[in-house]
Motif scaffolding. Structure first.
Motif, short mmCIF file in Angstrom:
data_model
loop_
_atom_site.label_atom_id
_atom_site.label_comp_id
_atom_site.label_asym_id
_atom_site.label_seq_id
_atom_site.Cartn_x
_atom_site.Cartn_y
_atom_site.Cartn_z
N ALA A 1 -8.69 0.12 5.82
CA ALA A 1 -8.54 -0.95 5.01
C ALA A 1 -9.71 -1.74 4.77
N ALA A 2 -10.70 -1.45 5.62
CA ALA A 2 -11.97 -2.26 5.27
C ALA A 2 -12.68 -1.49 4.12
N GLY B 1 -12.00 -3.19 0.84
CA GLY B 1 -12.82 -4.09 0.87
C GLY B 1 -14.26 -3.81 0.21
N SER C 1 -14.13 -3.05 -3.10
CA SER C 1 -13.97 -4.29 -3.96
C SER C 1 -15.38 -5.12 -4.34
N GLU D 1 -0.63 3.76 5.84
CA GLU D 1 -0.13 2.78 5.15
C GLU D 1 -1.29 1.75 4.76
N GLN D 2 -2.30 1.85 5.67
CA GLN D 2 -3.61 0.94 5.08
C GLN D 2 -4.15 1.62 4.05
N LEU E 1 -1.95 0.30 0.88
CA LEU E 1 -1.80 -1.19 0.59
C LEU E 1 -3.11 -1.52 0.14
N SER E 2 -4.10 -1.04 0.91
CA SER E 2 -5.66 -1.46 0.64
C SER E 2 -6.44 -0.77 -0.15
N TYR F 1 -2.71 0.97 -3.83
CA TYR F 1 -2.26 -0.06 -4.64
C TYR F 1 -3.22 -0.78 -5.64
N PRO F 2 -4.43 -1.24 -4.84
CA PRO F 2 -5.02 -1.85 -5.72
C PRO F 2 -6.29 -1.03 -6.53
N ARG G 1 -8.47 1.08 -5.62
CA ARG G 1 -9.90 1.07 -5.39
C ARG G 1 -10.53 2.45 -5.26
N SER H 1 -9.01 -6.72 7.91
CA SER H 1 -9.79 -5.59 7.75
C SER H 1 -10.49 -5.57 6.53
N ALA H 2 -9.74 -5.72 5.32
CA ALA H 2 -10.27 -5.70 3.92
C ALA H 2 -11.52 -6.91 3.88
#
Lengths: 327, 290
Positions: free
Chosen positions: A72-73, A76, A79, A98-99, A102-103, A106-107, A109, B125-126
């Motif tokens: 998930a990081a 980020g 982004s 799942e990370q 969604l992270s 879906y966006p 990245r 986390s993001a």
């Protein structure tokens, strides 16, 4: 001469594993581009990214044994404009599926997820580490690109290609020493398969470690009077439908071969294209909905039916189906 | 002359009213956690985030906010509309097909949203990733992330808590909306979080505890977090679920995705000192007129 000693070897040499080739490709790319970073969950020596860590310590981010946070990081980090390579074993990519969903996906990245240690090719570590579901799982994520290269040269080229591509990608590497399959003239392109050996009775579509075995199978079949075409299909998604349709017209039946569950991977993807275009018989070579076990990769391939003779047998079965006979 | 504090209090009330109006028209949504988060979000967007006021052109060195407890997004959309990041009429489309305001925040649907959330733990986390990415590129901007208390039961949060300290992310500030309740029940009956401050401290964070409905205390905590160097800051904001609406306060009934009845919305809006003529606009979904 001290300089020469400290310079890393950049090209995947014959006998390299796909993970080694990946790690070295990252170093090569790192010398040309400074817009990407490599994320690790304490398995750099296993994924090949220790090469990059040595060369570019400031662009190597350690997340510890915590894949969910790392995945998930990565979304980020992306982004903010940097391109992360998220690297760990393929099974731990699944742990953070799942990370990724969604992270990252879906966006949309710009993250490259690279899983080493796929399939029975993992060998002695056994079923817990042998990812037989990763292609299926990542293929199910909307808009995801899924890649499984077959040899060190292809890994090297694919690593550069996915870095150039804008969007989320999952790529499998491999643990065991890999056969050199492709010649220096080969050019990897996302979404394109390549005919490695021509033939007119049946098409064998393979990815990863199964490509070499498919070529061996074609040789076995040749001795039995069967002309088998072998397609290397490194991009599982988006699949090269054009090439498959041509092969369906010209050979009329298929064998798919993958070091993965027969459900949801290359075999499933090929079949999905065929039922919508030119329906024809397909036989799947892969792991038949079971978990793996400890053993040497070649022993496991034999036990689970992934070696060349099994592919050749599948080709004979599918030919009989094509000709209307009993399988 | 209205004082800054009064203006902020009024803004927070508007955020609460909008949130409930959105949930009423959507026929579902999470009022309890939206109301507990409203004051913190108000201070963040009205006072804290740089550039000030926040801009839609998203300069690369902007401060970021991520709502990791994505289900509280009515309050996020509401404050965004108040500071000009979202057209106010977009609030009427909350949770509706083809509309900007998705049931949980999504960067692909709502331009000001920094990342997609809705699966607990991931926004945190993001935010860590954003803080790492900004620092690697030499940006001095700050990253704020709000977590729910129930969210802290996700293991990923503690993976992240360890990671942020290890990497010395002093550009990161996590706010825990500690309203003591989660989906079904009180935290302590589902999976106790206490001693919560000691947990964050043990993970190496600078920990502040505040009343999450005291606007001055919230603002002071952000100043203090910004000044702290070398480690990330966790603000444990003690809040009340359903804050501002008497019949919702402290009741887990209003956590989950609920359908607000007309009379419930009217009673809630009255609790929030809504001018009588505005109540009709809320009932009719005319967010432009509120």
């Amino acid at each position: 001469m001290t300089c020469e000693r400290s310079t890393p070897t950049l090209v995947g040499t014959s006998g390299d594993s796909l993970r080694e080739a990946f790690g070295k490709a990252l170093v090569e790319l790192g010398q040309k581009r400074d817009d990407f970073v490599v994320l690790d969950a304490d398995v750099a020596g296993g994924t090949g990214t220790h090469h990059f860590r040595g060369a570019f310590p400031d662009r190597f981010i350690q997340f510890g044994i915590a894949e969910q946070n790392m995945m998930a990081a990565a979304g980020g980090i992306a982004s903010t404009g940097l391109i992360p390579f998220v690297t760990t074993f393929a099974v731990f990519c699944l742990r953070a599926l799942e990370q990724a969903r969604l992270s990252i996906v879906y966006p949309r990245r710009n993250v490259k997820i690279v899983g080493s240690h796929p399939g029975l090719d993992v060998g002695p570590d056994g079923a817990s580490a042998q990812a037989l579901e990763d292609l299926a799982a990542f293929r199910a994520l909307p808009g995801m690109v899924v890649i499984s290269p077959c040899d060190p040269l292809e890994v090297t080229q694919a690593t550069a290609a996915i870095l150039d591509y804008e969007g989320p990608v999952y790529m499998r590497t491999g643990r065991s020493p890999a056969r050199r399959i492709l010649g220096p003239e080969y050019r990897f392109e996302i979404g394109r398969g390549k005919v490695l050996r021509d033939g007119w009775d049946v098409t064998i579509v393979a990815c990863g470690v199964e490509v070499g075995r498919a070529l061996d199978a074609a040789e076995l079949l040749h001795h039995g009077g069967i002309s088998a075409r072998v397609v290397n299909m490194p991009t599982i998604k988006p699949l090269d439908g054009e090439l498959l349709v041509r092969c369906a017209r010209e050979t009329g039946c298929f064998v798919t071969a993958e070091d993965h569950n027969v459900y949801g991977g290359l075999g499933g993807a090929v079949s999905e294209v065929l039922v919508h275009t030119i329906p024809c018989p397909v036989e799947f070579v892969g792991v038949r909905d079971r978990f793996g076990e400890s053993g040497e990769p070649e022993e496991l391939a034999e036990k689970f039916g992934l070696t060349a003779p099994y592919i050749a047998e599948a080709a004979k079965r599918v030919l009989r189906r094509k000709r209307g006979g009993k399988t | 002359m209205v004082s800054v504090r009064t203006a902020l209090m009024d803004l927070a009330k508007r955020v609460r009213r909008h949130s409930l109006g959105m949930i009423y028209h959507a026929g579902s949504g999470h009022p309890g956690g939206s109301l507990s988060a409203a004051d913190i979000l108000t201070v963040l967007y009205a006072r804290e985030l740089r550039p000030k006021p926040p801009r839609l052109d998203r300069p690369p060195d902007r401060d970021r906010f991520i709502l990791s407890k994505g289900h509280a997004c009515p309050a996020l959309y509401a404050i965004a509309a108040e500071v000009g990041l979202l057209p106010r009429e977009a609030l009427a489309g909350f949770r509706k097909i083809g509309c900007t305001c998705q049931g949980h925040p999504h960067v692909g649907s709502t331009p000001f949203v920094e990342t997609s959330t809705g699966s607990l733990g991931q926004g945190f986390s993001a935010a860590i990733g954003v803080a790492l990415g900004l620092r690697l590129q030499g940006h001095g901007s700050r990253v704020y992330v709000m977590l729910g208390d129930g969210e802290l039961q996700e293991g990923e949060v503690w993976e992240g808590a360890m990671c942020a300290t290890h990497h010395g992310l002093d550009n990161l500030c996590a706010v825990v909306d500690y309203n003591k309740m989660q989906s079904d029940e009180y935290n302590k009956n589902i999976m106790d979080l206490e001693p919560l401050d000691e947990k964050w401290k043990a993970f190496g964070w600078n920990v502040l505890q505040i009343n999450g409905h005291d606007l001055d205390a919230i603002a002071r905590a952000f100043v203090s977090a910004k000044a702290y160097q070398g480690r990330p800051t966790a603000i444990i904001a003690h809040t009340i679920k359903g804050r501002g609406v008497s019949f919702m306060e402290g009741s887990p009934l209003w956590h989950g995705s609920v359908k607000l009845k007309r009379e419930e919305l009217v009673a809630a809006l009255r609790d929030l000192d809504t001018p009588p003529e505005t109540i009709d606009a809320y009932l009719e979904g005319r967010f432009d007129d509120v």
